[in-house]
Design a protein around this motif. Structure first.
Motif, PDB file in Angstrom:
ATOM      1  N   CYS A 148      -0.022  -4.249   5.283  1.00 16.53           N
ATOM      2  CA  CYS A 148      -0.263  -4.947   6.552  1.00 16.53           C
ATOM      3  C   CYS A 148      -1.745  -5.222   6.764  1.00 16.53           C
ATOM      4  CB  CYS A 148       0.298  -4.134   7.718  1.00 16.53           C
ATOM      5  SG  CYS A 148       2.087  -3.991   7.681  1.00 16.53           S
ATOM      6  N   ASP A 149      -2.589  -4.737   5.867  1.00 19.10           N
ATOM      7  CA  ASP A 149      -4.025  -4.996   5.864  1.00 19.10           C
ATOM      8  C   ASP A 149      -4.697  -4.609   7.189  1.00 19.10           C
ATOM      9  OD1 ASP A 149      -6.290  -5.760   4.474  1.00 19.10           O
ATOM     10  OD2 ASP A 149      -6.224  -7.818   5.229  1.00 19.10           O
ATOM     11  N   MET A 150      -4.364  -3.420   7.671  1.00 22.93           N
ATOM     12  CA  MET A 150      -4.955  -2.937   8.916  1.00 22.93           C
ATOM     13  C   MET A 150      -6.139  -2.030   8.606  1.00 22.93           C
ATOM     14  SD  MET A 150      -1.424  -2.106  11.027  1.00 22.93           S
ATOM     15  CE  MET A 150      -2.251  -1.235  12.322  1.00 22.93           C
ATOM     16  N   PRO A 151      -7.190  -2.089   9.417  1.00 25.24           N
ATOM     17  CA  PRO A 151      -8.342  -1.199   9.211  1.00 25.24           C
ATOM     18  C   PRO A 151      -7.993   0.252   9.549  1.00 25.24           C
ATOM     19  CG  PRO A 151      -8.665  -2.562  11.162  1.00 25.24           C
ATOM     20  CD  PRO A 151      -7.395  -3.022  10.517  1.00 25.24           C
ATOM     21  N   VAL A 152      -8.798   1.171   9.030  1.00 27.75           N
ATOM     22  CA  VAL A 152      -8.562   2.601   9.208  1.00 27.75           C
ATOM     23  C   VAL A 152      -8.435   2.962  10.689  1.00 27.75           C
ATOM     24  CG1 VAL A 152      -9.591   4.897   8.916  1.00 27.75           C
ATOM     25  CG2 VAL A 152      -9.639   3.270   7.033  1.00 27.75           C
ATOM     26  N   ALA A 153      -9.332   2.449  11.517  1.00 28.63           N
ATOM     27  CA  ALA A 153      -9.326   2.797  12.943  1.00 28.63           C
ATOM     28  C   ALA A 153      -8.025   2.365  13.622  1.00 28.63           C
ATOM     29  CB  ALA A 153     -10.522   2.162  13.644  1.00 28.63           C
ATOM     30  N   GLU A 154      -7.523   1.198  13.263  1.00 30.01           N
ATOM     31  CA  GLU A 154      -6.286   0.710  13.870  1.00 30.01           C
ATOM     32  C   GLU A 154      -5.079   1.534  13.402  1.00 30.01           C
ATOM     33  OE1 GLU A 154      -3.935  -3.522  14.416  1.00 30.01           O
ATOM     34  OE2 GLU A 154      -6.017  -3.536  13.737  1.00 30.01           O
ATOM     35  N   VAL A 155      -5.064   1.899  12.126  1.00 27.74           N
ATOM     36  CA  VAL A 155      -3.979   2.746  11.611  1.00 27.74           C
ATOM     37  C   VAL A 155      -4.011   4.095  12.319  1.00 27.74           C
ATOM     38  CG1 VAL A 155      -3.057   3.918   9.569  1.00 27.74           C
ATOM     39  CG2 VAL A 155      -3.900   1.582   9.382  1.00 27.74           C
ATOM     40  N   ALA A 156      -5.206   4.649  12.503  1.00 30.54           N
ATOM     41  CA  ALA A 156      -5.337   5.930  13.198  1.00 30.54           C
ATOM     42  C   ALA A 156      -4.796   5.823  14.610  1.00 30.54           C
ATOM     43  CB  ALA A 156      -6.803   6.368  13.220  1.00 30.54           C
ATOM     44  N   GLU A 157      -5.068   4.709  15.268  1.00 31.20           N
ATOM     45  CA  GLU A 157      -4.566   4.519  16.638  1.00 31.20           C
ATOM     46  C   GLU A 157      -3.045   4.416  16.658  1.00 31.20           C
ATOM     47  OE1 GLU A 157      -4.861   1.097  20.034  1.00 31.20           O
ATOM     48  OE2 GLU A 157      -6.648   1.483  18.830  1.00 31.20           O
TER      49      GLU A 157
END
Length: 184
Positions: free
Chosen positions: A126-135
């Protein structure tokens, strides 16, 4: 629920449905289970719509809800006991040039722990950044990085154990940014 709120909900679901189905399928690898996860997510959103309709990042909220349902799915005791048939149906053949490789990758991904699988799907498919995945997962960015590292290592081990895969030159999933000596 007031009619204009219901209309907002319908518009949100109509726009988000393809993305949610894709995410659910990538997480669980089964179209029927993916549809169940999406339905469960949208039902929960509908029930709480008066409260959550004003959430700033409604797409992220919906994604996080779906991932949480996926992660908790196997914790429910009934999910291991209920079967509608004696054996699961054979998966439909996939058309395309690398069917065998995708099948092997899907099988290896299915063998990962749910948290690692969720992190890898969100980060790399899904090509999500680390911060967004953490959220989305409700954890620290360091946990996402750790789960990515361990998930990719486990995926590499599982794929290395698979006979018959081409030994083509080129990067393996997650090799981007890897130093030739193996260090990051």
């Amino acid at each position: 629920m007031p009619p204009h709120w219901e209309q907002e909900y319908v518009e949100f679901v109509t726009a988000a449905l393809p993305r949610m189905r894709r995410l659910a399928y990538l997480l669980c690898g089964d179209a029927h289970r993916a549809d169940d996860l999406v339905q469960q997510t949208f039902t929960t959103l509908y029930v709480h719509w008066p409260r959550i309709r004003t959430v700033a990042h409604l797409d992220g909220y919906a994604r996080a809800t779906l991932v949480r349902f996926f992660q908790s799915e196997k914790r429910r005791p009934w999910s291991k006991r209920v079967r509608l048939t004696e054996a699961p149906p054979e998966p439909l053949p996939r058309l395309g040039p690398d069917v065998e490789e995708r099948t092997v990758l899907r099988a290896a991904l299915d063998r990962l722990p749910r948290r690692q699988r969720a992190v890898l799907v969100l980060r790399f498919l899904c090509d999500m950044p680390v911060a967004e995945v953490a959220e989305v997962l409700g954890c620290a960015p360091g946990t996402v990085k750790s789960q990515s590292f361990h998930g990719l290592a486990a995926l590499r081990r599982l794929l290395d154990d698979q006979p018959g895969l081409d030994e083509r030159p080129g990067p393996v999933v997650g090799d981007a940014g890897r130093h030739p000596s193996g260090r990051r």
